[in-house]
Design an enzyme around this catalytic site. Structure first.
Site, PDB file in Angstrom:
ATOM      1  N   GLU A 214       4.607   0.736  -5.682  1.00 42.81           N
ATOM      2  CA  GLU A 214       4.181   1.611  -4.578  1.00 42.81           C
ATOM      3  C   GLU A 214       4.930   2.939  -4.613  1.00 42.81           C
ATOM      4  OE1 GLU A 214       1.551   0.523  -3.441  1.00 42.81           O
ATOM      5  OE2 GLU A 214       1.820  -1.569  -4.036  1.00 42.81           O
TER       6      GLU A 214
ATOM      7  N   MET B  80       0.831  -1.205   0.000  1.00 39.34           N
ATOM      8  CA  MET B  80       0.000   0.000   0.000  1.00 39.34           C
ATOM      9  C   MET B  80       0.867   1.258   0.000  1.00 39.34           C
ATOM     10  SD  MET B  80      -2.964   1.265  -0.064  1.00 39.34           S
ATOM     11  CE  MET B  80      -3.167   3.040  -0.163  1.00 39.34           C
TER      12      MET B  80
ATOM     13  N   HIS C 272       3.479   5.234  -7.220  1.00 38.56           N
ATOM     14  CA  HIS C 272       2.200   5.827  -6.802  1.00 38.56           C
ATOM     15  C   HIS C 272       2.399   7.207  -6.172  1.00 38.56           C
ATOM     16  CE1 HIS C 272      -1.150   3.219  -7.542  1.00 38.56           C
ATOM     17  NE2 HIS C 272      -0.754   2.224  -6.790  1.00 38.56           N
TER      18      HIS C 272
HETATM   19  N1  TRP Z   1      -3.332   0.573  -3.694  1.00 36.43           N
HETATM   20  C1  TRP Z   1      -2.713  -0.699  -3.434  1.00 36.43           C
HETATM   21  C2  TRP Z   1      -1.806  -0.977  -4.594  1.00 36.43           C
HETATM   22  O1  TRP Z   1      -2.203  -0.992  -5.708  1.00 36.43           O
HETATM   23  C3  TRP Z   1      -3.705  -1.814  -3.309  1.00 36.43           C
HETATM   24  C4  TRP Z   1      -4.162  -2.175  -1.937  1.00 36.43           C
HETATM   25  C5  TRP Z   1      -3.379  -2.477  -0.906  1.00 36.43           C
HETATM   26  C6  TRP Z   1      -5.481  -2.389  -1.486  1.00 36.43           C
HETATM   27  N2  TRP Z   1      -4.144  -2.837   0.163  1.00 36.43           N
HETATM   28  C7  TRP Z   1      -5.426  -2.803  -0.164  1.00 36.43           C
HETATM   29  C8  TRP Z   1      -6.710  -2.269  -2.067  1.00 36.43           C
HETATM   30  C9  TRP Z   1      -6.550  -3.109   0.563  1.00 36.43           C
HETATM   31  C10 TRP Z   1      -7.854  -2.570  -1.340  1.00 36.43           C
HETATM   32  C11 TRP Z   1      -7.774  -2.977  -0.026  1.00 36.43           C
HETATM   33  O2  TRP Z   1      -0.663  -1.150  -4.466  1.00 36.43           O
HETATM   34 ZN    ZN Z   2      -1.388   0.278  -6.985  1.00 39.12          ZN
END
Ligand code: TRP
Ligand code: ZN
Length: 881
Positions: free
Chosen positions: A294, A259, A297
């Site tokens: 990540e 994340m 992002h």
């Molecule tokens: N945004 C994260 C990624 O693409 C995805 C993600 C991580 C996520 N943990 C999550 C999405 C929990 C939904 C729920 O790297």
């Molecule tokens: Zn992502």
């Protein structure tokens, strides 16, 4: 939830101050935010979201609100008469230890972890928890000093100290405004590898990788990958790290891969921890790409975020494209790039094409959802990345970069839509990308049919392309897509011939061309074609479509041996194999004898022995389409027949290519110290593929080769490959006993390494001999638990998704197991349960005898009490199909 119902928030939040008194059983959260009315919104009330919270206090502009001043309706809190400017203070109490959903604030091995995307922040406090509300956060963390010596949050550490009474505090400030889903805190017993890193501009930043004690010998690759990511984004996109400090934290309890929380990325241990004796080459590659993902992002997702969750692919598709390019650029060579491309396309075809053909099919920008967590899909991520790649193909390297620059110039600091990205690409290039919008709005995998005509007298060659797209839920009719078809023409010597097309006069004489298919049917004429050529279409897989073209075996052989586009070279081999696998599957079904012709065997032998080709490319050519891929070729799937046919081809190749396989094995040994560089990985890959083929022949020589590799392996790649081969070996009783012993030895040796034990379960879940009863028995193993997502995935998901011949047992016992697992997981972790629930998506594709128990299993889950909306959405869509 419908995309068309979007309403801007009634109030903006400018600043958020939070105070946490961290306690695993009961944590107190105090939030103070400054808000102001958004006069442009039709929403007049102040709306907050909350879930599983105990509300202790609600104060507006210093005055305690009475129960009559607001309304709580489920997850929504409304204040009707809020002034235009206000300070809202909220106190809540939450229970991290009881939170098994791994969303919001939860405990992992006695540490605090948060996960707020997509809607986890509302499990921490009442808040306008939607991505278009961006605010600046200051966070005060207070906790027991012994139990939680490390206190982390987003941004910069601005103060820390002792509170007496055994407690301490840390205060963090994130200088950038962000949506609540990017909030994070971590507290506990952690240690870090850290490094000062100098950016191209000369500015120094602090990089940290935080792990639990005992794991510091496994952080180097993640740190290297982070530094490579920082450098790559500067070089390729001119994007610099905007913070002075960047942290990665590894946790073993995590729903997804990782994340991108601002400045505090939280990772599944699977994508951080590695050393040669514990992680495979695939793990090393996975770490590199997820660390990259990540990190990237930070600009595509964090600095520019999504207006609403229907725009999820705006950040995910673009960031996957960026991480794919990052990994490809790191390898550097043309073949290396092609190998990466082939791997990505294989995933797309196997999983996304299947999603697109099932009850959960949705556009890259969905129009509706029940539970947003169910929409973190291969369509949003992988097809989304293909959509971004098509801009790249259409505009070229520099054109795409111009579009990216304009996107940041226009939207930095904003929450925007997919359309804004498309507009930046169109405006920067002056190209009309109106029709391209359909890639965002229409679901389903388009099919492109090819018809060719050669006129020897006129020396013209016509390629007629016809497109169509199957109906998907809620979308019966589709309009034509704007499809880039990269192509070339091969002469009978296998060389590219220069292309002359009236449609593309400025490209005259080139050997590569991107045709743009925008109509239902279009014909492209080439002139000056001296002899009938062999077309190489959709080079480098220039669009996420199925290309239907009638090649002869000879033409495919020519392409496999010569195409200057390595992707299509591989593709030709896959077509040759698929043709036979389909035929053989039908032969199995009708009880005819199975035979494999020498043409394929010899073509593969030539590839295997071609020393000019990179070993990783040879490995990919020699890899048969998976059983799932073969299944896609049939209207009605017969998993056992497919398995039998595929095994027959493997065994036949094992026999006919025995000498060549032994040679490939010997030539690709990587003696000396393990190194995860592309060349060594490629060698290990081909060597271990050779091993797995060789063990299809049951004899002492092949068996002892695998046994010796298992015993002597000095890295996990070789050890696991050998153990997998042994586990699938059908030899004498004595040999089976040796294989079983190896399996036990492996467990004993690595029982303290959770990620390796995951592999141990996975290997058994996917073994040919593992049936439903074996899985049930493995579930009683003391190391098995459904509460940890990695462990649940290692056994349960792998059996249901990656062992089709056994999962689809004729008696329906696999489906019964599936239903029990989904129901059990639903109580613990709805997100993970809903993922497993998807295993029965395609139940309509099976013969009636299997459809009946599948439907019963789906109904059993659907009828369960207290079913989460996550699981309910998946099974009800399946049942409605
Ligand atoms: N945004 C994260 C990624 O693409 C995805 C993600 C991580 C996520 N943990 C999550 C999405 C929990 C939904 C729920 O790297
Ligand atoms: Zn992502």
């Amino acid at each position: 939830m419908f995309r068309k119902d979007y309403v801007a928030p009634g109030f903006w939040v400018d600043t958020v101050e939070m105070g946490f008194d961290l306690d695993l059983k009961s944590t107190h959260v105090a939030t103070r935010m400054t808000m102001r009315r958004n006069h442009e919104s039709s929403e007049k009330e102040l709306v907050l979201f909350g879930e599983s919270l105990k509300l202790l206090q609600l104060r507006m502009n210093g005055i305690d609100l009475k129960k009559s001043d607001y309304v709580i309706d489920g997850e929504i809190l409304r204040i009707a008469n809020a002034p235009d400017e206000l300070v809202l203070e909220i106190e809540t109490r939450i229970k991290p230890l009881k939170n098994t959903s791994l969303s919001g604030l939860y405990a992992s091995n006695g540490n605090f972890i948060t996960q707020c995307e997509a809607e986890g922040f509302r499990k921490i406090t009442w808040f306008p928890d939607r991505p278009d509300v961006m605010a600046k956060y200051t966070v005060m963390l207070r906790a027991d000093k012994k139990k939680f010596p490390v206190l982390l949050s987003n941004g910069n550490l601005i103060d820390e100290g002792d509170l007496g009474d055994g407690r301490h505090f840390a205060k963090w400030e994130d200088p950038f405004k962000k949506p609540s889903y990017l909030f994070a805190l971590v507290a506990g017993k952690l240690v870090c590898q850290e490094e000062q890193y100098r950016l191209k501009s000369g500015r120094e930043v602090l990089l940290q990788v935080w792990v639990e004690k005992g794991n510091l010998d496994k952080t180097q690759h993640a740190m290297d990958s982070l530094k490579n990511s920082i450098r790559w984004d500067e070089d390729r996109f001119g994007l610099e790290l905007d913070l002075d400090r960047f942290m990665i934290v590894a946790t073993s309890d995590f729903n997804m891969g990782a994340m991108e929380n601002k400045g505090l990325n939280i990772f599944n241990t699977k994508f951080v921890l590695a050393n040669p004796s514990l992680a495979t080459d695939i793990d090393y590659a996975g770490i590199e790409s997820v660390v990259g993902h990540e990190y990237f992002h930070n600009w595509t997702g964090n600095r520019i975020t999504c207006r609403d969750w229907f725009q999820l692919s705006l950040k995910e598709g673009l960031t996957v494209f960026r991480d794919q390019e990052f990994s490809a650029d790191l390898v550097g060579t043309a073949t290396g790039r092609a190998v990466k491309r082939i791997e990505d396309v294989r995933l797309l075809r196997q999983v996304q094409f299947s999603e697109d053909a099932g009850p959960m099919a949705h556009p890259v920008r969905p129009d509706s959802f029940v539970e947003i967590n169910n929409f973190y899909t291969v369509t949003i991520y992988e097809k989304g990345s293909e959509v971004v790649r098509m801009y790249y193909t259409l505009l070229g390297h520099d054109g795409f970069r111009k579009g990216m620059d304009l996107y940041f110039e226009r939207h930095d600091g904003q929450a925007v839509e997919c359309d804004d990205f498309r507009r930046a690409m169109a405006d920067s290039s002056g190209r009309d990308l109106t029709q391209f919008e359909r890639w965002y709005s229409q679901a389903g995998t388009p099919r492109v049919q090819v018809q060719t005509t050669y006129d020897a007298a006129q020396q013209t060659y016509d390629i007629q392309l016809t497109q169509s797209c199957p109906a998907t839920p809620g979308q019966a009719e589709k309009l034509p897509f704007h499809i880039p078809v990269a192509m070339g023409l091969l002469g009978s010597d296998g060389q590219d011939i220069p292309l002359y097309s009236e449609t593309y006069p400025t490209n005259a004489g080139q050997t590569n061309l991107v045709l743009e298919l925008t109509e239902v049917a279009q014909t492209f004429r080439f002139t000056g074609v001296a002899t009938k050529p062999v077309p190489s279409l959709l080079r480098n897989f220039s669009a996420p479509v199925v290309l239907e073209i009638d090649y002869t075996d000879e033409e495919l052989g020519l392409l496999l041996a010569n195409d200057s586009d390595p992707f299509n070279r591989w593709e030709a081999g896959q077509r040759l194999m698929m043709r036979r696998l389909v035929k053989l599957t039908k032969a199995v079904q009708s009880g005819e004898p199975l035979e494999l012709d020498t043409m394929l065997i010899e073509a593969l032998r030539a590839t295997l022995n071609n020393q000019h080709l990179d070993p990783s490319f040879r490995e990919l050519v020699l890899t048969l389409p998976s059983e799932a891929m073969i299944a896609e070729e049939f209207a009605v799937v017969d998993p056992q027949a497919i398995h039998t046919a595929r095994q027959f081809v493997r065994a036949t190749l094992s026999r006919y290519l025995r000498t060549d396989l032994f040679q490939a094995y010997e030539h690709n040994l990587t003696p000396g110290q393990y190194s995860p560089d592309a060349q060594s990985m490629a060698k290990r890959g081909l060597k271990n593929l050779a091993l797995s083929y060789l063990l299809e022949s049951s004899d002492e020589q092949t068996f002892s080769l695998a046994k010796a590799q298992f015993d002597e392996a000095e890295n996990m790649t070789d050890r696991l490959a050998a153990l997998t081969a042994l586990s699938n070996f059908s030899g004498t009783e004595e040999q089976q006993a040796v294989a079983l012993k190896a399996l036990h030895k492996f467990y004993k040796k690595f029982k303290k390494e959770a990620l390796v034990i995951d592999k141990w379960f996975m290997l058994q879940a996917t073994a040919r001999t593992t049936d439903v009863a074996t899985v049930r028995e493995l579930m009683t193993h003391p190391a098995f638990t459904l509460s940890n997502p990695n462990r649940a995935r290692s056994l349960a998901f792998n059996f249901c998704n990656a062992n089709p011949a056994r999962f689809h047992a004729a008696d329906g016992s696999g489906y019964l197991l599936w239903a029990e697992l989904v129901i059990a997981l639903n109580k613990i972790n709805p997100q993970v349960a809903a993922r497993l629930a998807r295993s029965l998506d395609r139940w309509k594709k099976y013969p009636e005898s299997l459809q009946i128990p599948m439907k019963a299993a789906l109904a059993k889950v659907a009828d369960t009490q207290k079913l989460s909306k996550d699981v309910l959405e998946v099974v009800s869509k399946a049942l409605a199909s």
